[in-house]
Design a protein around this motif. Structure first.
Motif, mmCIF file in Angstrom:
data_model
loop_
_atom_site.group_PDB
_atom_site.id
_atom_site.type_symbol
_atom_site.label_atom_id
_atom_site.label_comp_id
_atom_site.label_asym_id
_atom_site.label_seq_id
_atom_site.Cartn_x
_atom_site.Cartn_y
_atom_site.Cartn_z
ATOM 1 N N ARG A 173 -8.280 -3.250 1.552
ATOM 2 C CA ARG A 173 -7.968 -2.780 2.901
ATOM 3 C C ARG A 173 -9.242 -2.474 3.674
ATOM 4 N NH1 ARG A 173 -4.349 -2.792 7.025
ATOM 5 N NH2 ARG A 173 -4.326 -0.788 8.173
ATOM 6 N N ASN A 232 -6.814 -0.171 -1.843
ATOM 7 C CA ASN A 232 -7.631 0.544 -0.853
ATOM 8 C C ASN A 232 -8.938 -0.186 -0.589
ATOM 9 O OD1 ASN A 232 -5.779 2.613 -0.496
ATOM 10 N ND2 ASN A 232 -6.583 3.757 -2.257
ATOM 11 N N LYS A 282 0.830 -1.205 0.000
ATOM 12 C CA LYS A 282 0.000 0.000 0.000
ATOM 13 C C LYS A 282 0.870 1.263 0.000
ATOM 14 C CE LYS A 282 -3.689 2.296 2.553
ATOM 15 N NZ LYS A 282 -4.471 2.501 1.336
#
Length: 525
Positions: free
Chosen positions: A519, A516, A472
């Protein structure tokens, strides 16, 4: 016996001539050239041999007046080219049999005829040989007139003042323009004016009971006379000093031969006249018709024997042969000169071609030298650019391990971006040459390909990473670098590079979105 002479020539700046100087000399006058910065004065008032000098206006302007200085200064001002014709002159021989006033009236009548014919203004000066000219061999009976004509037509303004228009006289325009106006060629016009002088003079000569003149050549009149050869100034000067020359002797033989031919011509005329007199007398005696007595011709030809006629014929034939040989020799010489000129022109063409080839070679070598020098300067500049310490935005590298594989690729992207920015500034520099801008563009294109390759490799490295946090972080760093860099370079890329760049940009955005999203799902959103 009166002789015929009527010739014309132009007064031209191309020959270094001036209408004001010409008018002053022919009129024995003092004229100021007002057009000259230094105000040149042409003073010929002490010149002898000028019997009279008068301005002759066309009939339509006869009630007006203009001075000689005003006229010829105006004529000079109206011509703007450095090779302009500023006046035209007719030179005519005035019959010595006439009195002084009759000669003057005849010259003025002819000058006015020319002025009316072309609608110009004439300046007529009548001359007689001076004592000095007579001592040098000139005939004391050589009365003649110089008639200067303006080259532009004349008219009057609303105040009655004479001025010269912008229109050229018909005697000064080209044969093409004369044809457009329905006029014959100028050579035909000159012949017509010569015949006009013949008719004008003969009208007066006939009224006074003198022999007439003839504008035709002796050959056209059927008189087999041989023209004299041109003496030249050197031979003429020697002859005047009493030193015989070959040309002078040749002309003396021509004169002697022509005298015999002329006497033969007169004798033949006398025989014809005698026969006509006998015929008239016979007719008068037969009372067939009444013919008034005609005055006898006022000449006594010399007695011409057959021996003298044969001698004259031999001399004429010999002189004709000499003249023919001379003409052939002149033709041969002219052909030789023509061939020489052709050879000279060809040689100059070859020399010019060789010179142009040499100059092209020199320019090519100079261009190659300049290109090599500019190429060397660019290479030196780019080498120094590559050796300089990396100057990049450290904010993109704060959370990145620069020793890792991804960190090294990100540094390579930033380094490439820095080089591309420097090249952009280099191209905008006024001191950068056109060739160096081309080299910079090529290098910029190569760096663009490297930038795209580094970006693709960095993205692949991120995707292959198994550590979620590092993935990330690296993805965010790559996207940040890419988002900041792409707008600066996209417009300078080629179409193919733009497509590749767009593809990489979309792939990075997609991967960032996926990271994202995953996540968020992990955190239970």
């Amino acid at each position: 016996m009166a002789i015929f002479m009527a010739s014309t020539k132009s007064i031209s700046r191309a020959k270094g001539q001036s209408a004001i100087a010409a008018a002053a000399y022919r009129a024995g006058d003092k004229l100021l050239d007002e057009n000259k910065d230094h105000g040149k004065l042409h003073d010929y008032e002490k010149r002898s041999g000028v019997l009279s000098a008068d301005i002759i206006l066309p009939t339509g302007l006869a009630d007006s007046e203009i001075g000689r200085a005003e006229l010829w200064n105006m004529a000079e001002r109206n011509e703007t080219r450095k090779n302009s014709r500023v006046a035209r002159e007719w030179l005519i021989a005035l019959p010595h049999e006439l009195g002084e006033q009759d000669r003057k009236n005849l010259a003025h009548d002819f000058a006015r005829t020319l002025a009316d014919r072309y609608q110009v203004i004439a300046d007529c000066a009548i001359h007689v040989p001076t004592d000095k000219e007579i001592e040098r061999g000139a005939s004391p009976l050589n009365f003649h007139a110089h008639i200067l004509l303006t080259t532009r037509t004349a008219t009057i303004d609303y105040d009655g003042k004479i001025y010269l228009t912008k229109d050229k006289a018909d005697s000064e325009i080209s044969d093409d323009d004369r044809r457009k106006k329905g006029l014959p060629r100028m050579s035909v016009e000159v012949k017509a004016v010569r015949e006009l002088w013949e008719h004008t003079a003969n009208k007066v000569l006939e009224e006074k009971g003198h022999n007439l003149i003839d504008s035709r050549s002796y050959k056209s009149q059927g008189i087999d006379l041989v023209p004299q050869i041109k003496m030249g100034k050197d031979a003429t000067h020697m002859e005047r000093k009493g030193i015989p020359t070959a040309k002078g002797q040749f002309n003396r033989e021509i004169i002697q031969s022509n005298e015999l031919v002329w006497n033969k011509h007169l004798a033949n005329n006398q025989k014809t006249n005698d026969l006509a007199d006998r015929t008239i007398a016979d007719l008068r005696e037969g009372k067939l018709f009444i013919v008034p007595d005609m005055p006898k011709p006022n000449f006594k030809p010399k007695k011409v024997t057959q021996e003298r006629i044969d001698s004259a014929n031999d001399a004429v034939n010999r002189l004709k042969a000499i003249r023919l040989n001379r003409e052939k020799a002149q033709q041969v010489e002219q052909e030789r000169l023509r061939q020489q000129q052709i050879a000279t022109v060809e040689r100059k063409k070859l020399e010019q071609a060789e010179q142009e080839k040499l100059e092209r070679q020199q320019r090519r070598e100079q261009r190659l030298e300049r290109i090599a020098m500019e190429t060397g300067e660019f290479k030196h500049y780019y080498q120094r650019l590559e050796q300089q310490p990396l100057s990049v935005d450290q904010s993109h590298l704060q959370k990145i391990d620069q020793n890792s594989e991804f960190g090294q690729r990100l540094v390579a992207i930033l380094a490439t971006d820095s080089l591309m920015q420097a090249l952009t500034l280099y191209q905008d520099d006024p001191s950068t040459t056109k060739h160096q801008r081309t080299l910079a563009e090529l290098q910029y294109e190569r760096l663009g390909n490297d930038l795209i390759s580094h970006s693709q490799s960095a993205l692949e490295n991120v995707k292959n990473s198994r550590h979620t946090v590092s993935q990330k972080t690296n993805t965010a760093a790559l996207k940040g670098v890419f988002d900041a860099m792409v707008p600066e370079h996209k417009q300078n890329f080629s179409e193919a590079q733009q497509e590749r760049l767009q593809s990489v940009s979309v792939a990075i955005d997609d991967h960032s979105y996926d990271i994202n999203r995953s996540r968020g799902m992990t955190l239970g959103f």
